[in-house]
Design a protein around this motif. Structure first.
Motif, PDB file in Angstrom:
ATOM      1  N   GLN A  60      30.587  56.874  30.916  1.00  0.00           N
ATOM      2  CA  GLN A  60      31.133  57.215  32.410  1.00  0.00           C
ATOM      3  C   GLN A  60      31.049  55.974  33.385  1.00  0.00           C
ATOM      4  O   GLN A  60      31.660  55.864  34.354  1.00  0.00           O
ATOM      5  CB  GLN A  60      30.440  58.687  33.064  1.00  0.00           C
ATOM      6  CG  GLN A  60      31.165  58.925  34.208  1.00  0.00           C
ATOM      7  CD  GLN A  60      32.682  59.245  34.085  1.00  0.00           C
ATOM      8  OE1 GLN A  60      32.829  60.046  33.111  1.00  0.00           O
ATOM      9  NE2 GLN A  60      33.359  58.844  34.867  1.00  0.00           N
ATOM     10  N   LEU A  61      29.867  55.583  33.195  1.00  0.00           N
ATOM     11  CA  LEU A  61      29.288  54.420  34.000  1.00  0.00           C
ATOM     12  C   LEU A  61      30.476  53.305  34.201  1.00  0.00           C
ATOM     13  O   LEU A  61      30.787  52.619  35.219  1.00  0.00           O
ATOM     14  CB  LEU A  61      28.079  53.681  33.636  1.00  0.00           C
ATOM     15  CG  LEU A  61      27.423  52.973  34.615  1.00  0.00           C
ATOM     16  CD1 LEU A  61      27.222  53.649  36.136  1.00  0.00           C
ATOM     17  CD2 LEU A  61      26.061  52.443  34.248  1.00  0.00           C
ATOM     18  N   VAL A  62      30.965  52.896  32.749  1.00  0.00           N
ATOM     19  CA  VAL A  62      32.159  51.977  32.712  1.00  0.00           C
ATOM     20  C   VAL A  62      33.369  52.358  33.149  1.00  0.00           C
ATOM     21  O   VAL A  62      34.148  51.521  33.522  1.00  0.00           O
ATOM     22  CB  VAL A  62      32.107  51.437  31.200  1.00  0.00           C
ATOM     23  CG1 VAL A  62      33.197  50.126  30.849  1.00  0.00           C
ATOM     24  CG2 VAL A  62      30.892  50.812  30.822  1.00  0.00           C
ATOM     25  N   ARG A  63      33.603  53.517  32.869  1.00  0.00           N
ATOM     26  CA  ARG A  63      35.007  54.229  33.422  1.00  0.00           C
ATOM     27  C   ARG A  63      34.984  54.278  34.934  1.00  0.00           C
ATOM     28  O   ARG A  63      36.210  54.028  35.380  1.00  0.00           O
ATOM     29  CB  ARG A  63      35.156  55.671  32.428  1.00  0.00           C
ATOM     30  CG  ARG A  63      35.485  55.379  31.102  1.00  0.00           C
ATOM     31  CD  ARG A  63      36.181  56.877  30.497  1.00  0.00           C
ATOM     32  NE  ARG A  63      36.080  56.774  29.075  1.00  0.00           N
ATOM     33  CZ  ARG A  63      37.229  56.057  28.510  1.00  0.00           C
ATOM     34  NH1 ARG A  63      38.115  55.414  28.842  1.00  0.00           N
ATOM     35  NH2 ARG A  63      37.338  56.184  27.163  1.00  0.00           N
ATOM     36  N   ASP A  64      33.982  54.510  35.367  1.00  0.00           N
ATOM     37  CA  ASP A  64      33.932  54.521  36.801  1.00  0.00           C
ATOM     38  C   ASP A  64      34.307  53.098  37.441  1.00  0.00           C
ATOM     39  O   ASP A  64      34.631  52.912  38.586  1.00  0.00           O
ATOM     40  CB  ASP A  64      32.546  54.856  37.494  1.00  0.00           C
ATOM     41  CG  ASP A  64      32.241  56.468  37.336  1.00  0.00           C
ATOM     42  OD1 ASP A  64      33.243  56.947  37.049  1.00  0.00           O
ATOM     43  OD2 ASP A  64      31.137  56.751  37.010  1.00  0.00           O
TER      44      ASP A  64
END
Length: 282
Positions: free
Chosen positions: A224-228
């Motif tokens: 999720q951190l990267v997709r954000d």
């Protein structure tokens, strides 16, 4: 620990090599291409052509084709300074072919000039495919002949070299001469596959290389951190240790890694520590 990190990073790059694989621009021109051509006297000249692949089942299609240059020692960095591709020093040893149709990919005209003496041995050429419906973690059991997974065709410039003495990736489907290599490229590649059922999770991205190091919650938080960051194509998440991970990301598909995200966990929270661009294409 630096050595461990470097080893994992190499595995991530190997593991990462959608439906389209963009053909990247050639490398930067050599400072003195004329002298380079004279010194690099060994030449392989391949014409522009469309490579055709015929999997033996309709529900599995080729999503990516990687044409690669190798040293005989896969653990040793390839000496790109001893090679010129179309008169330029390549930035990497891999070329991702452009898809031009279903199971069809364009190989541009390629002139490879090199020096065995400077290179430290013979040059190996291979072509490998990735599937749309299976990640590189799950495709092996589907091949009737597992070596096909490593290379559908390979060639060694030391033509009398014994392929059984080298890594399977360099000896698979070996042709004995450069003319044989050209003739084989011009014919359709039949990919013999087993008729075992597919599972949705076997084609799911990103690939997880965890080794029971991170929890499911950790992996979800990292993703999720990267997709954000508006990254759409997450290729693989690799755990280095309980507080350190790498995420490989592509620009156009889930085959070709263009960036590596390094993430660390501190005070119970994951954060992105560094983003590095990955060299890709000739």
């Amino acid at each position: 620990m630096k050595h461990l990190y470097a080893s994992v990073r190499v595995l991530v790059v190997i593991a990462l090599s959608a439906t389209v694989c963009p053909h990247q621009a050639l490398g930067e021109p050599a400072e003195d291409s004329t002298s380079a051509e004279i010194r690099l006297a060994e030449v392989i000249d391949l014409p522009a052509q469309t490579l055709t692949f015929n999997p033996t089942r309709d529900d599995i299609t080729v999503g990516c084709v990687i044409f690669s240059l190798h040293h005989s020692d896969l653990g040793k960095a390839i000496n790109l300074a001893a090679i010129r591709v179309n008169g330029a020093q390549p930035s990497t040893a891999r070329l991702y072919l452009k898809q031009v149709g279903k199971n069809q990919f364009k190989l541009p005209a390629v002139k490879i000039a090199f020096s065995s003496e400077d290179f430290g041995g013979p040059l190996y050429l291979t072509a490998k495919v990735w599937f749309n419906e299976l990640t590189n973690q799950w495709d092996s059991p589907f091949y009737e002949h597992v070596p096909d997974r490593y290379a559908l065709i390979s060639y060694c410039t030391k033509e009398n070299d014994d392929p059984s003495k080298v890594n399977a990736r360099l000896g698979a489907n070996r042709v004995a001469s450069v003319e044989g290599f050209k003739e084989r490229l011009a014919k359709p590649f039949v990919i013999k596959l087993k008729q075992r059922p597919l599972r949705e999770e076997w084609g799911r991205w990103p690939m997880i290389n965890n080794g029971r190091t991170l929890s499911d919650a950790d992996l979800k938080a990292i993703e999720q951190l990267v997709r954000d960051r508006d990254e759409r194509y997450l290729i693989a998440i690799s755990a280095i240790r309980k507080d350190h991970a790498i995420v490989g990301v592509g620009d156009h598909n889930v085959f070709e890694c263009m960036r590596d995200y390094e993430l660390v966990r501190a005070d119970g929270m994951w954060r992105i520590e560094k983003v590095e661009n990955v060299k890709s294409g000739w």
